[in-house]
Design a protein around this motif. Structure first.
Motif, PDB file in Angstrom:
ATOM      1  N   ALA A 236     -14.417   4.592   7.006  1.00 44.25           N
ATOM      2  CA  ALA A 236     -14.129   6.013   6.763  1.00 44.25           C
ATOM      3  C   ALA A 236     -15.429   6.777   6.546  1.00 44.25           C
ATOM      4  O   ALA A 236     -15.587   7.903   7.045  1.00 44.25           O
ATOM      5  CB  ALA A 236     -13.208   6.169   5.559  1.00 44.25           C
ATOM      6  N   ALA A 237     -16.365   6.189   5.826  1.00 42.29           N
ATOM      7  CA  ALA A 237     -17.669   6.833   5.613  1.00 42.29           C
ATOM      8  C   ALA A 237     -18.411   6.979   6.935  1.00 42.29           C
ATOM      9  O   ALA A 237     -19.034   8.020   7.195  1.00 42.29           O
ATOM     10  CB  ALA A 237     -18.497   6.029   4.610  1.00 42.29           C
TER      11      ALA A 237
ATOM     12  N   ARG B  31     -17.042   7.215   9.943  1.00 42.51           N
ATOM     13  CA  ARG B  31     -16.360   8.283  10.698  1.00 42.51           C
ATOM     14  C   ARG B  31     -16.796   9.654  10.197  1.00 42.51           C
ATOM     15  O   ARG B  31     -17.071  10.560  10.986  1.00 42.51           O
ATOM     16  CB  ARG B  31     -14.840   8.157  10.570  1.00 42.51           C
ATOM     17  N   LEU B  32     -16.830   9.814   8.893  1.00 42.48           N
ATOM     18  CA  LEU B  32     -17.209  11.097   8.305  1.00 42.48           C
ATOM     19  C   LEU B  32     -18.646  11.462   8.683  1.00 42.48           C
ATOM     20  O   LEU B  32     -18.922  12.610   9.053  1.00 42.48           O
ATOM     21  CB  LEU B  32     -17.051  11.063   6.785  1.00 42.48           C
ATOM     22  N   ALA B  33     -19.557  10.499   8.616  1.00 38.75           N
ATOM     23  CA  ALA B  33     -20.956  10.762   8.976  1.00 38.75           C
ATOM     24  C   ALA B  33     -21.071  11.152  10.438  1.00 38.75           C
ATOM     25  O   ALA B  33     -21.798  12.094  10.781  1.00 38.75           O
ATOM     26  CB  ALA B  33     -21.815   9.537   8.684  1.00 38.75           C
ATOM     27  N   ARG B  34     -20.339  10.477  11.302  1.00 43.83           N
ATOM     28  CA  ARG B  34     -20.403  10.782  12.739  1.00 43.83           C
ATOM     29  C   ARG B  34     -19.738  12.113  13.067  1.00 43.83           C
ATOM     30  O   ARG B  34     -20.172  12.829  13.948  1.00 43.83           O
ATOM     31  CB  ARG B  34     -19.793   9.649  13.540  1.00 43.83           C
ATOM     32  N   LYS B  35     -18.678  12.417  12.341  1.00 45.42           N
ATOM     33  CA  LYS B  35     -17.926  13.646  12.613  1.00 45.42           C
ATOM     34  C   LYS B  35     -18.605  14.876  12.016  1.00 45.42           C
ATOM     35  O   LYS B  35     -18.712  15.907  12.670  1.00 45.42           O
ATOM     36  CB  LYS B  35     -16.505  13.494  12.052  1.00 45.42           C
ATOM     37  N   SER B  36     -19.075  14.758  10.789  1.00 46.78           N
ATOM     38  CA  SER B  36     -19.559  15.935  10.066  1.00 46.78           C
ATOM     39  C   SER B  36     -21.033  15.872   9.683  1.00 46.78           C
ATOM     40  O   SER B  36     -21.528  16.778   9.030  1.00 46.78           O
ATOM     41  CB  SER B  36     -18.730  16.122   8.794  1.00 46.78           C
ATOM     42  N   GLY B  37     -21.711  14.796  10.043  1.00 43.73           N
ATOM     43  CA  GLY B  37     -23.118  14.656   9.687  1.00 43.73           C
ATOM     44  C   GLY B  37     -23.285  13.973   8.342  1.00 43.73           C
ATOM     45  O   GLY B  37     -22.347  13.867   7.553  1.00 43.73           O
ATOM     46  N   TYR B  38     -24.499  13.515   8.100  1.00 43.62           N
ATOM     47  CA  TYR B  38     -24.785  12.765   6.880  1.00 43.62           C
ATOM     48  C   TYR B  38     -24.692  13.622   5.627  1.00 43.62           C
ATOM     49  O   TYR B  38     -24.449  13.117   4.545  1.00 43.62           O
ATOM     50  CB  TYR B  38     -26.160  12.100   6.968  1.00 43.62           C
ATOM     51  N   GLY B  39     -24.883  14.903   5.784  1.00 43.90           N
ATOM     52  CA  GLY B  39     -24.804  15.796   4.634  1.00 43.90           C
ATOM     53  C   GLY B  39     -23.414  15.870   4.021  1.00 43.90           C
ATOM     54  O   GLY B  39     -23.250  16.285   2.879  1.00 43.90           O
ATOM     55  N   ALA B  40     -22.399  15.466   4.771  1.00 41.92           N
ATOM     56  CA  ALA B  40     -21.021  15.515   4.283  1.00 41.92           C
ATOM     57  C   ALA B  40     -20.645  14.298   3.436  1.00 41.92           C
ATOM     58  O   ALA B  40     -19.532  14.225   2.920  1.00 41.92           O
ATOM     59  CB  ALA B  40     -20.056  15.626   5.466  1.00 41.92           C
ATOM     60  N   LEU B  41     -21.553  13.359   3.299  1.00 41.15           N
ATOM     61  CA  LEU B  41     -21.235  12.127   2.585  1.00 41.15           C
ATOM     62  C   LEU B  41     -21.246  12.339   1.084  1.00 41.15           C
ATOM     63  O   LEU B  41     -22.287  12.490   0.464  1.00 41.15           O
ATOM     64  CB  LEU B  41     -22.232  11.027   2.951  1.00 41.15           C
ATOM     65  N   SER B  42     -20.073  12.358   0.528  1.00 41.87           N
ATOM     66  CA  SER B  42     -19.903  12.415  -0.923  1.00 41.87           C
ATOM     67  C   SER B  42     -18.727  11.513  -1.253  1.00 41.87           C
ATOM     68  O   SER B  42     -17.952  11.143  -0.368  1.00 41.87           O
ATOM     69  CB  SER B  42     -19.603  13.850  -1.375  1.00 41.87           C
ATOM     70  N   VAL B  43     -18.598  11.152  -2.504  1.00 40.63           N
ATOM     71  CA  VAL B  43     -17.482  10.304  -2.897  1.00 40.63           C
ATOM     72  C   VAL B  43     -16.167  10.986  -2.548  1.00 40.63           C
ATOM     73  O   VAL B  43     -15.269  10.381  -1.963  1.00 40.63           O
ATOM     74  CB  VAL B  43     -17.567   9.966  -4.406  1.00 40.63           C
TER      75      VAL B  43
ATOM     76  N   GLY C 208     -15.617  13.364  -0.314  1.00 40.94           N
ATOM     77  CA  GLY C 208     -15.466  13.486   1.138  1.00 40.94           C
ATOM     78  C   GLY C 208     -15.026  12.186   1.778  1.00 40.94           C
ATOM     79  O   GLY C 208     -14.132  12.174   2.638  1.00 40.94           O
ATOM     80  N   VAL C 209     -15.631  11.089   1.374  1.00 38.73           N
ATOM     81  CA  VAL C 209     -15.276   9.783   1.935  1.00 38.73           C
ATOM     82  C   VAL C 209     -13.870   9.396   1.501  1.00 38.73           C
ATOM     83  O   VAL C 209     -13.074   8.895   2.306  1.00 38.73           O
ATOM     84  CB  VAL C 209     -16.307   8.705   1.546  1.00 38.73           C
ATOM     85  N   ALA C 210     -13.527   9.635   0.243  1.00 35.18           N
ATOM     86  CA  ALA C 210     -12.173   9.326  -0.236  1.00 35.18           C
ATOM     87  C   ALA C 210     -11.138  10.122   0.559  1.00 35.18           C
ATOM     88  O   ALA C 210     -10.113   9.569   0.981  1.00 35.18           O
ATOM     89  CB  ALA C 210     -12.064   9.621  -1.732  1.00 35.18           C
ATOM     90  N   ARG C 211     -11.424  11.396   0.793  1.00 30.87           N
ATOM     91  CA  ARG C 211     -10.508  12.239   1.580  1.00 30.87           C
ATOM     92  C   ARG C 211     -10.374  11.695   3.003  1.00 30.87           C
ATOM     93  O   ARG C 211      -9.270  11.586   3.535  1.00 30.87           O
ATOM     94  CB  ARG C 211     -11.024  13.676   1.574  1.00 30.87           C
ATOM     95  N   GLU C 212     -11.494  11.326   3.609  1.00 36.57           N
ATOM     96  CA  GLU C 212     -11.471  10.777   4.974  1.00 36.57           C
ATOM     97  C   GLU C 212     -10.664   9.483   5.033  1.00 36.57           C
ATOM     98  O   GLU C 212      -9.962   9.223   6.002  1.00 36.57           O
ATOM     99  CB  GLU C 212     -12.901  10.535   5.466  1.00 36.57           C
TER     100      GLU C 212
END
Length: 192
Positions: free
Chosen positions: A10-11, A13-25, A27-31
């Motif tokens: 999930a992390a 996917r989130l990094a690839r979809k929204s960039g590394y700046g979107a990585l937060s606890v 954000g990853v939990a939501r993803e």
């Protein structure tokens, strides 16, 4: 309940979809579709999450290819492995999900300090991959085992420099030249 691997995916996917700046606890939990408490069960700190993400990103991109095939030229095998650090010719340097985006995001003046941990962990995983390739070549007699750490440091310093040049002046990044430079280095490393 999600597994650790599902949360790491999930992390990614989130990094690839929204960039590394979107990585937060959060954000990853939501993803992942889980609560922050579930995520914290597997990753008690954001640094632990970033380390797992970085390691997964690096290991999913850096393959061993034909490094063990001693019937092939060792310089070609090592070059092919190291070339994975460079963008594909058809890919824009600014495209999300590549090394350059990680460098650009983590080194930006307004970058969250935790993103430097992502870059640090990615560098550690990259170092492990390069050392593994050099160990294979050492086992085949192409590299002196006592030189592996130095060679890994040199090649990663060069690759990091290429990444920084691409981040600073992407319009001047010359992929064919960078490939020639990497090929030259590999031949120098293996020439004894």
């Amino acid at each position: 309940m999600s597994t650790r691997d599902e949360l790491v995916q999930a992390a990614v996917r989130l990094a690839r979809k929204s960039g590394y700046g979107a990585l937060s606890v959060r954000g990853v939990a939501r993803e992942a579709g889980v609560g922050a408490t579930t995520l914290r069960h597997y990753f008690p700190t954001q640094a632990a999450l970033h380390h797992a993400l970085s390691t997964e990103l690096v290991t999913s991109v850096l393959k061993d290819l034909a490094i063990e095939d001693d019937t092939e030229d060792p310089a070609v095998r090592l070059y092919d492995c190291l070339e994975q650090f460079l963008p594909e010719p058809s890919r824009e340097i600014s495209s999300r999900g590549h090394w350059f985006d990680l460098y650009r995001t983590a080194l930006a003046p307004d970058a969250a300090p935790a993103l430097k941990n992502v870059l640090r962990s990615a560098h550690g995983a990259s170092t492990a991959a390069v050392r593994r390739w050099l160990m294979v070549l050492a086992g085949q007699g192409h590299v002196a085992e006592e030189d592996i750490d130095d060679h890994a440091a040199y090649v990663l310093a060069m690759i990091n420099g290429l990444h920084l040049c691409a981040v600073i002046e992407p319009e001047r990044f010359d992929l064919p030249r960078e490939r020639r430079l990497l090929r030259w280095y590999v031949h120098q490393l293996l020439a004894r």
